[in-house]
Design a protein around this motif. Structure first.
Motif, PDB file in Angstrom:
ATOM      1  N   SER A   1       0.895  -1.197   0.135  1.00 43.26           N
ATOM      2  CA  SER A   1      -0.168  -0.037  -0.194  1.00 43.26           C
ATOM      3  C   SER A   1       0.863   1.291   0.128  1.00 43.26           C
ATOM      4  O   SER A   1       0.504   2.539  -0.345  1.00 43.26           O
ATOM      5  CB  SER A   1      -0.937  -0.201   1.409  1.00 43.26           C
ATOM      6  OG  SER A   1      -0.120   0.239   2.467  1.00 43.26           O
ATOM      7  N   GLN A   2       2.183   1.177   0.267  1.00 47.67           N
ATOM      8  CA  GLN A   2       3.001   2.242   0.188  1.00 47.67           C
ATOM      9  C   GLN A   2       3.395   2.589  -1.307  1.00 47.67           C
ATOM     10  O   GLN A   2       3.568   1.610  -1.903  1.00 47.67           O
ATOM     11  CB  GLN A   2       4.349   1.923   1.028  1.00 47.67           C
ATOM     12  CG  GLN A   2       4.079   1.369   2.417  1.00 47.67           C
ATOM     13  CD  GLN A   2       3.475   2.706   3.379  1.00 47.67           C
ATOM     14  OE1 GLN A   2       4.052   3.564   3.451  1.00 47.67           O
ATOM     15  NE2 GLN A   2       2.074   2.173   3.738  1.00 47.67           N
ATOM     16  N   THR A   3       3.650   3.910  -1.493  1.00 47.14           N
ATOM     17  CA  THR A   3       3.793   4.408  -3.051  1.00 47.14           C
ATOM     18  C   THR A   3       5.050   3.995  -3.598  1.00 47.14           C
ATOM     19  O   THR A   3       5.541   3.903  -4.607  1.00 47.14           O
ATOM     20  CB  THR A   3       3.591   5.661  -3.117  1.00 47.14           C
ATOM     21  OG1 THR A   3       4.507   6.406  -2.148  1.00 47.14           O
ATOM     22  CG2 THR A   3       2.258   6.187  -2.769  1.00 47.14           C
ATOM     23  N   ASP A   4       5.998   3.477  -2.348  1.00 50.46           N
ATOM     24  CA  ASP A   4       7.416   3.227  -2.805  1.00 50.46           C
ATOM     25  C   ASP A   4       8.069   1.938  -2.591  1.00 50.46           C
ATOM     26  O   ASP A   4       9.206   1.544  -2.947  1.00 50.46           O
ATOM     27  CB  ASP A   4       8.434   4.201  -2.151  1.00 50.46           C
ATOM     28  CG  ASP A   4       8.218   4.099  -0.582  1.00 50.46           C
ATOM     29  OD1 ASP A   4       7.486   3.738  -0.279  1.00 50.46           O
ATOM     30  OD2 ASP A   4       9.289   4.702   0.071  1.00 50.46           O
TER      31      ASP A   4
END
Length: 208
Positions: free
Chosen positions: A23-26
């Motif tokens: 779910s983290q963008t990176d």
């Protein structure tokens, strides 16, 4: 994007942690393993940026998997995520090549940040683990050769190469008298009687 291979023998842990990290963008979990053997194979296949590794797994545990992964790729960044903080797990994991060490009781955000920092080359240790490591370092007896200066190590290396004081002086562009001072200091610090014993000590402790 930080690419991760995640190894844990509990399916629900893998599902939960992978879902949060993804779910983290990176961060992207590119593969999941249920034991050490599978983790080693997946690392070979996917060449991830970070390996998130549990310790207690069968048939191959996380310590052995970490050792194999770092032997194949010394630059591999393995982040241990486990429930254990006892000496029997911490030190073998770090000695096997683990780069960072976190506990499963950590907040999800802290795990994600540990992944980022590990990716950047920053070793992250759970506070309890860091205290153990520092305590061991303070209690570890200092080796005799730790007292040698950089110049003395250089002179010792040339001694091991079979050079005389005059040859060492010529090589380092210093006076023979200065070389003799260095040699005398080396013998004193290593607590040996002569040059031969000093060289034997150096070879025994892999100083070069």
């Amino acid at each position: 994007m930080i690419r991760i291979v995640f190894a844990d023998d509990h399916e629900m842990v893998r599902i939960g942690v992978s879902a949060y990290l993804t779910s983290q963008t990176d961060i992207e979990v590119v593969a999941e393993a249920s034991d050490g053997t599978e983790a080693v194979q997946l690392v070979r296949t996917h060449q991830p940026d970070v390996v998130l590794m549990d310790l207690v797994m069968e048939p191959m545990d996380g310590i052995e998997a970490t050792r194999l992964i770092t032997e194949e790729n010394p630059d591999a960044k393995v982040l241990i995520m486990t429930s254990f903080v006892d000496d029997e797990k911490v030190y073998p994991a770090l000695e096997a090549g683990a780069f960072s060490y976190m506990l499963k009781t950590s907040r999800a955000a802290d795990i994600a940040e540990a992944v980022r920092r590990t990716y950047r080359g920053e070793s992250v240790l759970e506070p309890a683990v860091a205290r153990k490591v520092m305590s061991r370092m303070r209690s570890r007896p200092e080796a005799l050769h730790d007292a040698l200066t950089a110049r003395e190590l250089e002179v010792l290396k040339l001694m091991a190469d079979g050079m005389s004081n005059q040859e060492i002086a010529n090589k380092l562009f210093i006076a023979v008298k200065t070389v003799k001072v260095h040699v005398s200091s080396i013998l004193s610090k290593l607590e040996v009687q002569d040059r031969t014993q000093a060289v034997i000590y150096a070879l025994k402790h892999d100083l070069f």
